[in-house]
Motif scaffolding. Structure first.
Motif, PDB file in Angstrom:
ATOM      1  N   PHE A  52       0.826  -1.198   0.000  1.00  0.00           N
ATOM      2  CA  PHE A  52       0.000   0.000   0.000  1.00  0.00           C
ATOM      3  C   PHE A  52       0.864   1.254   0.000  1.00  0.00           C
ATOM      4  O   PHE A  52       0.540   2.235  -0.662  1.00  0.00           O
ATOM      5  CB  PHE A  52      -0.952  -0.002   1.196  1.00  0.00           C
ATOM      6  CG  PHE A  52      -1.864   1.181   1.200  1.00  0.00           C
ATOM      7  CD1 PHE A  52      -2.874   1.277   0.267  1.00  0.00           C
ATOM      8  CD2 PHE A  52      -1.686   2.212   2.098  1.00  0.00           C
ATOM      9  CE1 PHE A  52      -3.698   2.386   0.232  1.00  0.00           C
ATOM     10  CE2 PHE A  52      -2.506   3.324   2.072  1.00  0.00           C
ATOM     11  CZ  PHE A  52      -3.516   3.404   1.131  1.00  0.00           C
ATOM     12  N   MET A 107       0.093   3.734  -2.804  1.00  0.00           N
ATOM     13  CA  MET A 107      -0.577   4.983  -2.461  1.00  0.00           C
ATOM     14  C   MET A 107       0.310   6.187  -2.746  1.00  0.00           C
ATOM     15  O   MET A 107      -0.187   7.197  -3.252  1.00  0.00           O
ATOM     16  CB  MET A 107      -1.000   4.955  -0.990  1.00  0.00           C
ATOM     17  CG  MET A 107      -1.969   6.042  -0.636  1.00  0.00           C
ATOM     18  SD  MET A 107      -1.129   7.431   0.046  1.00  0.00           S
ATOM     19  CE  MET A 107      -1.519   7.222   1.755  1.00  0.00           C
ATOM     20  N   TRP A 110       0.137   6.605  -6.518  1.00  0.00           N
ATOM     21  CA  TRP A 110      -1.218   7.007  -6.917  1.00  0.00           C
ATOM     22  C   TRP A 110      -1.473   8.453  -6.513  1.00  0.00           C
ATOM     23  O   TRP A 110      -2.045   9.242  -7.252  1.00  0.00           O
ATOM     24  CB  TRP A 110      -2.214   6.073  -6.240  1.00  0.00           C
ATOM     25  CG  TRP A 110      -3.660   6.465  -6.423  1.00  0.00           C
ATOM     26  CD1 TRP A 110      -4.469   6.150  -7.467  1.00  0.00           C
ATOM     27  CD2 TRP A 110      -4.448   7.268  -5.530  1.00  0.00           C
ATOM     28  NE1 TRP A 110      -5.710   6.691  -7.279  1.00  0.00           N
ATOM     29  CE2 TRP A 110      -5.730   7.379  -6.101  1.00  0.00           C
ATOM     30  CE3 TRP A 110      -4.192   7.878  -4.306  1.00  0.00           C
ATOM     31  CZ2 TRP A 110      -6.756   8.085  -5.486  1.00  0.00           C
ATOM     32  CZ3 TRP A 110      -5.218   8.579  -3.694  1.00  0.00           C
ATOM     33  CH2 TRP A 110      -6.492   8.677  -4.289  1.00  0.00           C
ATOM     34  N   TYR A 111      -1.040   8.820  -5.310  1.00  0.00           N
ATOM     35  CA  TYR A 111      -1.351  10.129  -4.773  1.00  0.00           C
ATOM     36  C   TYR A 111      -0.673  11.240  -5.567  1.00  0.00           C
ATOM     37  O   TYR A 111      -1.296  12.234  -5.920  1.00  0.00           O
ATOM     38  CB  TYR A 111      -0.924  10.202  -3.303  1.00  0.00           C
ATOM     39  CG  TYR A 111      -1.750  11.178  -2.501  1.00  0.00           C
ATOM     40  CD1 TYR A 111      -2.773  10.733  -1.701  1.00  0.00           C
ATOM     41  CD2 TYR A 111      -1.501  12.533  -2.565  1.00  0.00           C
ATOM     42  CE1 TYR A 111      -3.549  11.615  -0.979  1.00  0.00           C
ATOM     43  CE2 TYR A 111      -2.279  13.424  -1.859  1.00  0.00           C
ATOM     44  CZ  TYR A 111      -3.305  12.957  -1.068  1.00  0.00           C
ATOM     45  OH  TYR A 111      -4.082  13.834  -0.364  1.00  0.00           O
ATOM     46  N   SER A 112       0.622  11.037  -5.839  1.00  0.00           N
ATOM     47  CA  SER A 112       1.337  12.108  -6.535  1.00  0.00           C
ATOM     48  C   SER A 112       1.083  12.048  -8.036  1.00  0.00           C
ATOM     49  O   SER A 112       1.106  13.071  -8.705  1.00  0.00           O
ATOM     50  CB  SER A 112       2.821  12.013  -6.249  1.00  0.00           C
ATOM     51  OG  SER A 112       3.275  10.748  -6.650  1.00  0.00           O
ATOM     52  N   LEU A 147      -8.432 -12.165   8.463  1.00  0.00           N
ATOM     53  CA  LEU A 147      -9.668 -12.636   9.085  1.00  0.00           C
ATOM     54  C   LEU A 147      -9.527 -14.057   9.626  1.00  0.00           C
ATOM     55  O   LEU A 147     -10.088 -14.394  10.661  1.00  0.00           O
ATOM     56  CB  LEU A 147     -10.824 -12.556   8.079  1.00  0.00           C
ATOM     57  CG  LEU A 147     -11.245 -11.123   7.701  1.00  0.00           C
ATOM     58  CD1 LEU A 147     -12.356 -11.142   6.688  1.00  0.00           C
ATOM     59  CD2 LEU A 147     -11.667 -10.344   8.935  1.00  0.00           C
ATOM     60  N   HIS A 159       5.938 -23.511  25.227  1.00  0.00           N
ATOM     61  CA  HIS A 159       4.492 -23.511  25.398  1.00  0.00           C
ATOM     62  C   HIS A 159       4.035 -22.081  25.439  1.00  0.00           C
ATOM     63  O   HIS A 159       4.621 -21.256  26.123  1.00  0.00           O
ATOM     64  CB  HIS A 159       4.111 -24.227  26.691  1.00  0.00           C
ATOM     65  CG  HIS A 159       2.640 -24.357  26.842  1.00  0.00           C
ATOM     66  ND1 HIS A 159       1.915 -25.264  26.115  1.00  0.00           N
ATOM     67  CD2 HIS A 159       1.769 -23.662  27.591  1.00  0.00           C
ATOM     68  CE1 HIS A 159       0.645 -25.133  26.435  1.00  0.00           C
ATOM     69  NE2 HIS A 159       0.525 -24.158  27.319  1.00  0.00           N
ATOM     70  N   PHE A 213     -11.986  -6.441  18.777  1.00  0.00           N
ATOM     71  CA  PHE A 213     -12.227  -6.643  17.343  1.00  0.00           C
ATOM     72  C   PHE A 213     -13.503  -5.920  16.915  1.00  0.00           C
ATOM     73  O   PHE A 213     -13.533  -5.237  15.884  1.00  0.00           O
ATOM     74  CB  PHE A 213     -12.327  -8.138  17.054  1.00  0.00           C
ATOM     75  CG  PHE A 213     -12.519  -8.452  15.600  1.00  0.00           C
ATOM     76  CD1 PHE A 213     -11.434  -8.486  14.741  1.00  0.00           C
ATOM     77  CD2 PHE A 213     -13.777  -8.707  15.092  1.00  0.00           C
ATOM     78  CE1 PHE A 213     -11.601  -8.769  13.403  1.00  0.00           C
ATOM     79  CE2 PHE A 213     -13.960  -8.992  13.750  1.00  0.00           C
ATOM     80  CZ  PHE A 213     -12.861  -9.025  12.901  1.00  0.00           C
ATOM     81  N   LYS A 240      -7.896  15.179  -7.196  1.00  0.00           N
ATOM     82  CA  LYS A 240      -8.266  13.869  -6.644  1.00  0.00           C
ATOM     83  C   LYS A 240      -9.709  13.551  -7.037  1.00  0.00           C
ATOM     84  O   LYS A 240     -10.580  14.414  -6.968  1.00  0.00           O
ATOM     85  CB  LYS A 240      -8.122  13.877  -5.120  1.00  0.00           C
ATOM     86  CG  LYS A 240      -6.687  13.757  -4.669  1.00  0.00           C
ATOM     87  CD  LYS A 240      -6.223  12.329  -4.704  1.00  0.00           C
ATOM     88  CE  LYS A 240      -4.707  12.252  -4.765  1.00  0.00           C
ATOM     89  NZ  LYS A 240      -4.140  12.456  -6.097  1.00  0.00           N
ATOM     90  N   PRO A 244      -7.716   5.286  -1.670  1.00  0.00           N
ATOM     91  CA  PRO A 244      -6.357   5.226  -1.118  1.00  0.00           C
ATOM     92  C   PRO A 244      -6.015   6.391  -0.209  1.00  0.00           C
ATOM     93  O   PRO A 244      -5.327   6.209   0.789  1.00  0.00           O
ATOM     94  CB  PRO A 244      -5.483   5.214  -2.374  1.00  0.00           C
ATOM     95  CG  PRO A 244      -6.332   4.581  -3.407  1.00  0.00           C
ATOM     96  CD  PRO A 244      -7.728   5.035  -3.118  1.00  0.00           C
ATOM     97  N   SER A 245      -6.531   7.589  -0.504  1.00  0.00           N
ATOM     98  CA  SER A 245      -6.175   8.715   0.358  1.00  0.00           C
ATOM     99  C   SER A 245      -6.928   8.669   1.683  1.00  0.00           C
ATOM    100  O   SER A 245      -6.567   9.361   2.622  1.00  0.00           O
ATOM    101  CB  SER A 245      -6.474  10.037  -0.355  1.00  0.00           C
ATOM    102  OG  SER A 245      -7.800  10.045  -0.805  1.00  0.00           O
TER     103      SER A 245
END
Lengths: 438, 179
Positions: free
Chosen positions: A308, A312, A315-317, A350, A437, B58, B87, B97-98
């Protein structure tokens, strides 16, 4: 002592034979000329495939000056000719990186003087046995690619380089001899550590008087880890990032490391559970499995974090010369690109978050299989867009290549298990590990 | 109505563990054990049920994630979808993503803080709470086991506890609604 059952031997040999035959078929089915490509595409479009347009977009060859006419078909021809080579490369690298990840994990266990893992050391040593044959095969494939016997690396093609100022600027690093010499140093260094670590581990078994060999193992492990983190980073530039020589990313080495590390740990868990189920590892209890599953869980998240962070930031810039890397992947590889996120992150987080589930063998096996498949697709996503572009599909040559190396991997690993007792009895932390253990 | 409990003091956690196992084997009821530090395995020896704090954590994390998504979807996409630096604010997914750093942080924030508050509430801890310590030495170097005398013979029970290695045994009259 472990004895290799005939069924397992036969199974791995069948896998290798089937994989080899499939690969030969894959290589034989490569189109030889533009005419064949036209024929195939016409046939394909008649079936309603209709992604002819997206194939034009796929970059990686740096020669798409004209989109019309034969230039397009020539482009597709190169992609299809690359396909069996690329699938061979992906599978060879994937299984090699499992062995390498296990080697790094093994070295960390020594350097950190872990008290829980010594009962698993022989399993790890056996998995790293694949480093030698797998590394040699991979080295041969690297040599063939680096000297442009196939068309995997664009920078290895002198005609492309002649018209590409960017690659010319990188030629000081990206050249055939430099590439192959670096690969020899990396592989040689890793195999040397593996050789001595296993040798010292065996000698420590017989040495009842002191911890002489254990201390040596500790020292070479610490030295190896320093060597490893530099060479692994450089190897990931050479062997994976240079498929897109116009693109670069600073955290790429870490990203590849996370991928190989989690695959390696998962493989340790799977082999351990298999051997335990056959009654070979009497000292392994579900706390050891729990620990391995925690590592699988944690490093899966670490991998996602790096994936990520890389995605990211770019992608962001949205800087054009960087972002093409992800644009080709999202446009042409939507399912594998986002599918691997589900397999490598959402599924393990999960399934493995519950402390009780991490002790249940079939849960760990199920999560492990999904993680391994996910990281195969991860490697696939790193390599395929630059080599076959939009002409990808997971067909005979991809599956055969995986089967071939899976068979070889199983054969080498389980044969290596027969070479030494499964309990490293000279290890000073063995008693602690037996009674581990959590 | 007053009931009797017996306070048995120990000075070693291993002896305490053995004593707890023996007392449970004799089917006496242990009301509480006070120790100066966590004794590994004591909860198992006492037969206490597993904590469910992790499960609450959780669920709180899921709440935090939902809050983050709903909040940013409302603010950034639905209420006032501006073009900020190019954006894509057309849909949540396109600009996701942001938002991820905030989604992550709020998940952790909710999971951590609400779990801690749950812990305080369940273990009845707050500022100015009156300490329930039966003997000041149990915060330093003594271990105290409180056994319900019930209808048992007091002499027999104190004798039995003495055999388990207790250094000091006290019989305490306790008000029923003491805690």
């Amino acid at each position: 002592m472990y004895t290799l059952s005939n069924r397992l031997r036969l199974f791995s040999i069948i896998l290798m034979v089937v994989g080899l035959v499939g690969l030969v078929v894959g290589f034989a089915n490569r189109p030889g000329s533009i005419e064949e490509v036209k024929e195939k595409m016409a046939e394909h479009n008649a079936h309603g495939g209709g992604h002819g347009e997206s194939q034009v977009e796929a970059s990686g060859h740096g020669e798409e000056d004209a989109h019309g006419g034969d230039a397009h078909y020539e482009h597709v021809l190169h992609q299809l000719q690359n396909k069996p080579w690329a699938s061979l490369y992906v599978a060879a690298f994937f299984f090699f990186m499992i062995a390498l990840g296990v080697l790094a994990f093994y070295a960390i266990q020594f350097a950190s003087q872990a008290g829980w893992s010594p009962v698993l050391f022989r399993v790890m040593e056996a998995i790293t046995a694949y480093l030698v044959p797998g590394g040699i095969i991979f080295f041969v494939i690297l040599g063939l690619s680096g000297f442009h016997i196939n068309h995997l690396f664009v920078w290895a093609d002198p005609e492309v380089v002649a018209h590409d100022a960017l690659i010319q600027g990188k030629a000081g690093w990206l050249n055939s001899w430099g590439f192959i010499i670096r690969a020899a140093i990396f592989l040689g260094g890793w195999m040397a550590y593996r050789h001595f670590a296993v040798k010292y581990s065996r000698l420590q078994d017989e040495d009842s008087t002191g911890n002489k060999w254990y201390k040596k193992s500790f020292k070479i492990s610490a030295a190896f880890l320093v060597f490893f983190i530099y060479t692994e980073s450089m190897a990931s530039w050479d062997w994976i990032m240079s498929f897109d020589p116009h693109w670069f990313s600073t955290l790429f080495g870490w990203y590849v490391f996370a991928s190989l590390f989690v695959s390696g740990i998962t493989t340790i868990a799977l082999v351990t559970i298999y051997l335990k189920s056959k009654g070979y590892l009497e000292h392994v209890n579900n706390s050891h499995i729990h620990d391995l599953a925690k590592f699988m869980f944690g490093i899966s998240i670490f991998w996602t974090y790096l994936w990520f962070s890389q995605f990211m930031l770019i992608w962001y810039s949205n800087i054009p010369e960087e972002v093409t890397y992800f644009i080709t992947r999202i446009e042409d590889y939507k399912l594998p690109f986002f599918g691997m996120l589900v397999m490598n992150f959402i599924f393990p987080i999960l399934v493995l978050i519950n402390s009780d589930f991490k002790r249940v063998n079939w849960f760990v096996v199920m999560a492990g299989i999904v993680i391994l498949c996910g990281h195969y697709i991860d490697v696939y996503n790193m390599i395929m867009p630059a080599t076959v572009g939009g002409s990808w599909f997971i067909g005979i040559s991809e599956i055969s290549a995986v089967l071939l190396f899976l068979g070889l991997f199983l054969f080498v690993v389980f044969r290596a298990l027969t070479k030494a007792p499964l309990v490293p009895k000279g290890n000073p932390y063995l008693e602690e590990s037996k009674h581990f253990h959590y | 109505m007053a009931s009797k409990v017996i306070h048995a003091l120990y000075i070693d956690d291993d002896i305490l563990m053995d004593a707890v196992k023996k007392v449970r084997a004799e089917h006496y009821h242990i009301e509480e054990v006070y120790t100066p530090f966590p004794v590994h395995g004591l909860d198992k020896a006492m037969g206490l049920p597993h904590t469910r704090l992790a499960i609450t954590s959780f669920m709180y994390g899921c709440v935090g994630l939902t809050v983050a998504i709903l909040m940013m979807n409302y603010i950034m996409i639905e209420d006032w979808p501006q073009d900020i630096g190019g954006k894509p604010s057309f849909s949540y997914l396109e600009n996701m993503p942001s938002f991820v750093p905030i989604m992550f942080e709020l998940t952790v924030f909710f999971a951590a803080h609400l779990m801690v508050i749950t812990f305080y509430m369940r273990s009845k801890l707050w500022p100015f709470k009156e300490a329930e310590n039966p003997d000041v030495r149990t915060t330093d170097d003594h271990f105290l086991m409180e056994v319900d005398a019930g209808n048992h013979d007091i002499d027999q029970l104190t004798g039995f506890l003495g055999d388990t290695g207790a250094v000091e045994i006290k019989v305490i009259d306790k008000e029923e609604d003491n805690h």
